[in-house]
Design an enzyme around this catalytic site. Structure first.
Site, mmCIF file in Angstrom:
data_model
loop_
_atom_site.group_PDB
_atom_site.id
_atom_site.type_symbol
_atom_site.label_atom_id
_atom_site.label_comp_id
_atom_site.label_asym_id
_atom_site.label_seq_id
_atom_site.Cartn_x
_atom_site.Cartn_y
_atom_site.Cartn_z
ATOM 1 N N HIS A 45 0.831 -1.229 0.000
ATOM 2 C CA HIS A 45 0.000 0.000 0.000
ATOM 3 C C HIS A 45 0.859 1.270 0.000
ATOM 4 C CE1 HIS A 45 -3.297 -2.721 1.413
ATOM 5 N NE2 HIS A 45 -2.299 -3.245 2.109
ATOM 6 N N SER A 51 14.949 21.142 -16.785
ATOM 7 C CA SER A 51 13.720 21.885 -17.052
ATOM 8 C C SER A 51 14.075 23.165 -17.793
ATOM 9 C CB SER A 51 13.045 22.219 -15.727
ATOM 10 O OG SER A 51 12.192 23.338 -15.890
ATOM 11 N N LYS A 108 16.106 21.843 -11.557
ATOM 12 C CA LYS A 108 15.480 20.541 -11.801
ATOM 13 C C LYS A 108 16.387 19.531 -12.499
ATOM 14 C CE LYS A 108 11.694 19.316 -11.489
ATOM 15 N NZ LYS A 108 10.287 19.575 -11.736
ATOM 16 N N GLU A 130 9.986 8.186 -17.051
ATOM 17 C CA GLU A 130 8.611 8.650 -17.295
ATOM 18 C C GLU A 130 8.130 8.238 -18.684
ATOM 19 O OE1 GLU A 130 7.905 12.865 -15.547
ATOM 20 O OE2 GLU A 130 10.053 12.658 -15.881
#
Ligand code: ARG
Length: 463
Positions: A160, A281, A287, A294
């Site tokens: 979980h 970024s 970043k 992804e």
């Protein structure tokens, strides 16, 4: 007799094809990828026709020579494509006739584009599957190497997405090894059904001419010949099966990618992506993003989409061949490309990742990951498990208030909950002890994980 029309099927037609129809029905812009398979299939077909007396030896040689040259023209981008010629099969045949004349016009004897295209797709998928299986082997090899490096790294195992019990990072990584092993087996199994020769089915019913399908199968290394000519030109279940394997694999890849994205966040900070596998970024200078992971996650959608497309394409088709089947190729190519691209980039990235054992350990040290072990301690002293669970639950509640860890509680306080607690309890619930005690088959103890690594290496040596 000279062939007058441009179209191979032009004899029956008087009028010209509408331009829009040519554009709409053409598949050359994508099926040109099948060129080398089409040539290989045609060469085998021509040799068989020669063996069966349907072509002379000279004709066979002229065809083989012509097709070999055409394959070179295509490979070197010297080949002229024209939508009026519909697909790769007609392009190659037309060019052959242009080059060698009459013998070229005999190549299509005892063959239809329906069995030809089924053959090409099977030959293509055979190569893709073999490559994907090798790529999977490489990926599994990297997982084993990282597991070896991290045989001593303790991390929180989750259920979980809540810290649950301590495990070895090696054990966690080897979970993916197992998934990819099943994927590799699935592709092998799929290959068995892809590897069946459809050629010789003709348009749908077989041919009146004396052909030798077994000989073609031998030349093209097919262990089996399709038993039913209608089935051979109608079904694409082999491609659907390939896409199912791809979809399952993509799902596994996506889960691992998702986990790496999570682990790279400051909240987890379990892993650092090396610069070579991260991106920045355009606006936020600080970043460093895990875009590769992804995109692996993101590309899963199109692989599932390909599977859904093909299932839908086939579901309403009456037997046998229907032109709809031309729509099978783009989803197959796209899924095959996507999977192979992912499997190219993932292994070097995984190998270059720096996991952060100190952060993992820290995370495993808080959150009462040894609570189950504390209950098991009581079980070993004869306390029924349900009662032990209740006792430890109450101890955890006290610790939550006092902000202490289970292993820090003095014996006297533990004994308030149960007289079964003894002086050995603190060492019993240390992180290492919790990991090492999980010696049931398939568990996370370092001895078992060490064995799993050795077994994994043996599995990688198998075909
Ligand atoms: N381009 C076609 C396909 O991909 C080849 C077979 C065409 N057969 C036919 N009877 N029109 O399916």
């Amino acid at each position: 007799m000279a062939i007058k029309s441009k179209k191979v099927w032009g004899g029956r037609f008087d009028g010209e094809t509408h331009k829009q129809v040519e554009t709409f029905t053409a598949s050359i812009h994508f099926d040109r990828r099948l060129a080398s398979y089409d040539v290989a299939g045609s060469i085998a077909h021509a040799r068989m026709l020669g063996k069966c007396g349907l072509l002379t030896g000279q004709e066979v040689e002229a065809i083989v020579q012509g097709l070999t040259e055409i394959a070179e023209e295509i490979a070197q981008d010297r080949f002229h494509y024209d939508a009026a010629l519909e697909d790769i099969h007609m392009h190659i045949e037309r060019r052959l006739i242009e080059k060698i004349g009459d013998p070229g016009a005999k190549l299509h004897t005892a063959r239809s584009r329906n069995d030809q295209v089924a053959l090409d797709l099977r030959l293509y998928l055979r190569d893709v599957i073999r490559n994907v299986r090798e790529q999977l082997r490489t990926l599994q090899g990297v997982l084993v190497r990282q597991a070896e490096t991290h045989l001593g790294t303790v991390m929180p195992g989750y259920t979980h997405v809540q810290r649950a019990q301590p495990v070895l990072l090696a054990h966690h990584l080897l979970a993916y090894f197992e998934m990819f092993q099943r994927d590799r087996e699935r592709f092998a199994d799929c290959l068995g059904r892809v590897n069946v020769l459809p050629l010789g089915a003709g348009a749908l019913a077989g041919t009146t001419l004396p052909i030798d399908r077994a000989y073609v199968a031998k030349l093209l290394d097919f262990p089996q010949v399709a038993r039913n000519s209608i089935d051979a030109v109608s079904d694409r279940d082999f491609a659907i099966e390939f896409l199912s394997c791809c979809a399952l694999l993509a799902m596994h890849l996506s889960r691992q990618a998702e986990e790496l994205v999570l682990w790279a966040s400051a909240e987890f900070a379990f892993v650092d992506f090396p610069d070579a596998f991260a991106t920045g970024s355009s606006i936020m200078p600080q970043k460093k993003n895990p875009d590769v992971a992804e995109l692996i996650r993101g590309k899963t959608g199109r692989v599932y989409g390909a599977l859904a497309s093909l299932l839908t394409l086939l579901k309403g088709l009456p037997l046998s061949y229907n032109r709809d089947l031309q729509e099978d190729k783009e989803p197959v190519f796209d899924a095959a490309d996507t999977i192979q691209q992912i499997l190219e980039v993932l292994p070097p990235m995984l190998l270059a990742l720096s996991f952060r054992p100190e952060r993992m350990r820290e995370a495993a040290s808080s959150g009462f990951l040894n609570a189950t072990d504390l209950a098991d301690y009581l079980v070993r002293k004869g306390v029924p498990f349900r009662e032990a669970h209740e006792i430890v639950g109450r101890i955890v509640r006290e610790c939550l208030e006092t902000k202490e860890r289970l292993e820090d509680l003095p014996l006297s306080r533990l004994r308030r909950y149960s007289p079964a607690f003894g002086s050995d309890v603190a060492t019993f619930i240390s992180l290492e002890a919790c990991v090492e005690r999980r010696r049931s088959e398939g568990g996370t103890s370092s001895r078992l994980v060490g064995e799993a690594i050795r077994r994994g290496k043996r599995m990688l040596r198998q075909p």
